[in-house]
Motif scaffolding. Structure first.
Motif, PDB file in Angstrom:
ATOM      1  N   GLY A 102      -4.682  -5.150  16.999  1.00 15.00           N
ATOM      2  CA  GLY A 102      -3.554  -6.026  16.689  1.00 15.00           C
ATOM      3  C   GLY A 102      -3.394  -6.344  15.216  1.00 15.00           C
ATOM      4  O   GLY A 102      -2.393  -6.952  14.831  1.00 15.00           O
ATOM      5  N   LEU A 103      -4.356  -5.960  14.361  1.00 10.56           N
ATOM      6  CA  LEU A 103      -4.209  -6.203  12.927  1.00 10.56           C
ATOM      7  C   LEU A 103      -3.076  -5.352  12.373  1.00 10.56           C
ATOM      8  O   LEU A 103      -3.003  -4.145  12.613  1.00 10.56           O
ATOM      9  CB  LEU A 103      -5.503  -5.873  12.185  1.00 10.56           C
ATOM     10  N   ARG A 104      -2.193  -5.981  11.591  1.00 13.72           N
ATOM     11  CA  ARG A 104      -1.112  -5.282  10.905  1.00 13.72           C
ATOM     12  C   ARG A 104      -1.561  -5.049   9.465  1.00 13.72           C
ATOM     13  O   ARG A 104      -1.804  -6.003   8.725  1.00 13.72           O
ATOM     14  CB  ARG A 104       0.178  -6.108  10.946  1.00 13.72           C
ATOM     15  N   ILE A 105      -1.697  -3.798   9.047  1.00 20.80           N
ATOM     16  CA  ILE A 105      -2.218  -3.465   7.717  1.00 20.80           C
ATOM     17  C   ILE A 105      -1.142  -2.735   6.919  1.00 20.80           C
ATOM     18  O   ILE A 105      -0.584  -1.731   7.365  1.00 20.80           O
ATOM     19  CB  ILE A 105      -3.485  -2.580   7.816  1.00 20.80           C
ATOM     20  N   GLU A 106      -0.861  -3.264   5.727  1.00 20.28           N
ATOM     21  CA  GLU A 106       0.109  -2.644   4.825  1.00 20.28           C
ATOM     22  C   GLU A 106      -0.564  -2.334   3.485  1.00 20.28           C
ATOM     23  O   GLU A 106      -1.410  -3.082   3.015  1.00 20.28           O
ATOM     24  CB  GLU A 106       1.300  -3.567   4.575  1.00 20.28           C
ATOM     25  N   LYS A 107      -0.161  -1.234   2.903  1.00 16.64           N
ATOM     26  CA  LYS A 107      -0.619  -0.822   1.571  1.00 16.64           C
ATOM     27  C   LYS A 107       0.552  -1.025   0.614  1.00 16.64           C
ATOM     28  O   LYS A 107       1.596  -0.384   0.764  1.00 16.64           O
ATOM     29  CB  LYS A 107      -1.051   0.646   1.616  1.00 16.64           C
ATOM     30  N   VAL A 108       0.384  -1.936  -0.363  1.00 18.13           N
ATOM     31  CA  VAL A 108       1.501  -2.383  -1.198  1.00 18.13           C
ATOM     32  C   VAL A 108       1.155  -2.222  -2.681  1.00 18.13           C
ATOM     33  O   VAL A 108       0.020  -2.500  -3.102  1.00 18.13           O
ATOM     34  CB  VAL A 108       1.822  -3.867  -0.904  1.00 18.13           C
ATOM     35  N   THR A 109       2.114  -1.774  -3.479  1.00 21.70           N
ATOM     36  CA  THR A 109       1.878  -1.581  -4.917  1.00 21.70           C
ATOM     37  C   THR A 109       1.785  -2.912  -5.650  1.00 21.70           C
ATOM     38  O   THR A 109       2.531  -3.858  -5.371  1.00 21.70           O
ATOM     39  CB  THR A 109       2.988  -0.739  -5.564  1.00 21.70           C
ATOM     40  N   VAL A 110       0.857  -2.966  -6.618  1.00 17.07           N
ATOM     41  CA  VAL A 110       0.651  -4.152  -7.452  1.00 17.07           C
ATOM     42  C   VAL A 110       0.410  -3.699  -8.892  1.00 17.07           C
ATOM     43  O   VAL A 110       0.018  -2.551  -9.132  1.00 17.07           O
ATOM     44  CB  VAL A 110      -0.564  -4.985  -6.971  1.00 17.07           C
TER      45      VAL A 110
END
Length: 412
Positions: A102-110
C-alpha cells in the motif's frame, strides 16, 4: 568575506530558492532585460579586462574568448531569457508506483543545492552558469579567472540586483573576488557547503580541480577533438568541415586539435585542406608522411597529439587505416567530440560504435557540440565523464531526485 561565510550564505539562499517556483522565471527575465539595459556598464568593464589582457600578452584566441561586444551581450541576455522560459526541472515526477503493502512511492526531481563553478576568461559563463543554476533551484558560487574579473563582477552585479528585485536573496549568486590560487583551493575544500564543483576551462584547470577537490566534481571542458578523413571521404566536404571546426572559434572546447587522414586520400586531401586553413593562417604540425606531402609544415612531436591548443594550430597525421585512426583517438582523445568524414556507411557505423566520446559525428563539424545546437538550451559545460551527466549539461543535469513515500500506518 571568507569562503566559509560565502558558503553559509549560499546554503541559506539555496533553501529559499529550492521552492521559489515562478519567482525564478521572474528574476531571470528581469536579469535578461538588465543585461541589455546595462550593456554600457558591462562593455566598459570588459574594455579594462581586454586592455590588461593585451598588456599581459594574451593570445588572439584567448582575447577573443574574453571579448564582449554588443552582439555578445545581446546573446548573453537572450540565453538567460531562454533559460527563464524553459520548463522548470524541479518537482517533476520521474516515476511512481504503489507497492503491494500500500505504500505509494514517487521519484521526484530536486535541486542539487549549492554549486561551485571555477572557470577562466569567458564572461558569458557568468550569466549562463548562474541562470542555469538558478532555474534548477541551486545557489551558485562563481570563481572566474583574473583575466575577466571586472567583466564577471559587472555581470554578477546585474544578476544579484535582479534577484533582489524579484524577492529572492541576492546571495543565490555570489562571485569570489579573490582570484588567487588560494581562493580556488578554499573553494575546492568547501565540504560543509558545496554539493558539487564544476570546473570549466583548459586542461590545467581541470587537472588541478580533479587532483585537489574534496567535494564531488563534474569534469567538463577539455576538448582534444579529432576529425578523421576516411579514404571514402568527400574531400571538399572534409576541407570545409575541418576549416569550420578549427577556425570558426579556435578558443573553445569543441574546436578540433588534430586531423587524421587516410593514406589513400592524403595526397589529394592535405593540399586542399591546407589551402582552406591558410585563409586563417593556421599553423600545421605534421607527422613524417604529412610533411612529405606538405613539406613546408612544422614537424609534430608526441606532445602535439596530446595538446588542446585553443589557438590557430592543428596537428596532422596520416594513418594507414580506420583501425589506426580509432587507436589514435582512443589513446589521445579527451572523450569530448570526434568526427569521421566518409561516404562509406560501414566505416561510419564502426566509428559511431567504437569511439567512446560524449559526441560522435559523421560528416558534420564538432562545433555543434553545444547545448543550444542540440536543442537543450543554454549549457553549463560539456561533461566528458560518464557519471551523472555526459555531453552538454543543461537544466536536467543540474537536478537530483528524492523519493516521496506516502503510507497509511505501514510498519516493517
Amino acid at each position: 568575506m571568507t569562503m566559509n561565510e560565502m558558503g553559509a550564505r549560499a546554503k541559506t539562499a539555496a533553501r529559499a530558492l529550492a521552492n521559489a517556483g515562478p519567482l525564478k522565471e521572474t528574476a531571470l527575465l528581469r536579469a535578461a532585460q538588465a543585461l541589455w539595459e546595462r550593456r554600457e556598464e558591462l562593455l566598459a568593464a570588459n574594455a579594462q579586462d581586454m586592455e590588461a589582457g593585451k598588456e599581459r600578452g594574451m593570445s588572439r584566441a584567448l582575447l577573443d574568448r574574453l571579448a564582449l561586444t554588443e552582439a555578445r551581450v545581446q546573446s548573453m541576455a537572450r540565453a538567460v531569457e531562454e533559460v527563464a522560459q524553459a520548463a522548470d526541472p524541479v518537482g517533476r515526477v520521474l516515476s511512481g508506483e504503489t507497492r503491494p503493502n500500500g505504500l505509494r512511492i514517487e521519484k521526484v526531481t530536486v535541486p542539487l543545492g549549492v554549486i561551485g563553478i571555477i572557470y577562466e576568461a569567458r564572461p558569458n559563463v557568468t550569466s549562463d552558469a548562474a541562470a542555469l543554476c538558478l532555474k534548477a533551484g541551486n545557489a551558485v558560487i562563481l570563481r572566474g579567472g583574473k583575466e575577466a574579473f571586472r567583466s564577471n563582477q559587472a555581470v554578477a552585479n546585474v544578476l544579484r540586483d535582479a534577484l533582489e528585485e524579484a524577492g529572492l536573496p541576492a546571495d543565490c549568486v555570489q562571485l569570489v573576488e579573490d582570484t588567487s590560487r588560494q581562493s580556488a583551493q578554499e573553494l575546492m575544500a568547501l565540504t560543509d557547503y558545496l554539493d558539487v564543483l564544476i570546473p570549466r576551462g583548459g586542461a590545467g584547470l581541470i587537472r588541478s580541480v580533479k587532483e585537489n577537490a574534496r567535494v564531488p566534481v563534474i569534469e567538463t571542458g577539455v576538448g582534444n577533438c579529432h576529425v578523421y578523413v576516411d579514404r571514402a571521404a568527400d574531400l571538399d566536404m572534409a576541407a570545409e568541415i575541418i576549416y569550420n571546426a578549427k577556425t570558426s572559434r579556435p578558443s573553445v572546447c569543441n574546436a578540433i586539435e588534430t586531423i587524421l587522414v587516410h593514406e589513400e586520400a592524403a595526397r589529394e586531401a592535405l593540399p586542399k585542406i591546407k589551402a582552406r586553413l591558410d585563409e586563417k593562417r593556421v599553423e600545421l604540425r605534421g607527422c613524417e608522411k604529412a610533411r612529405a606531402i606538405l613539406p613546408g609544415i612544422a614537424p609534430a612531436a608526441e606532445e602535439d597529439w596530446e595538446t588542446e591548443y585553443l589557438d590557430y594550430i592543428l596537428a596532422v597525421k596520416v594513418v594507414s587505416s580506420l583501425e589506426e585512426a580509432l587507436e589514435h583517438i582512443h589513446r589521445y582523445s579527451t572523450r569530448h567530440s570526434e568526427c569521421i568524414v566518409t561516404q562509406d556507411y560501414t566505416a561510419a557505423q564502426r566509428f559511431l560504435n567504437e569511439v567512446d566520446s560524449a559526441a560522435v559525428y559523421v560528416n558534420a563539424s564538432t562545433r555543434f557540440t553545444d547545448g543550444g545546437e542540440f536543442g537543450l538550451g543554454a549549457e553549463i559545460g560539456i561533461s566528458t565523464q560518464k557519471l551523472h551527466a555526459r555531453g552538454p549539461m543543461g537544466l536536467e543535469q543540474l537536478v537530483s531526485y528524492k523519493f516521496l513515500i506516502r503510507g497509511s500506518g505501514q510498519v516493517r
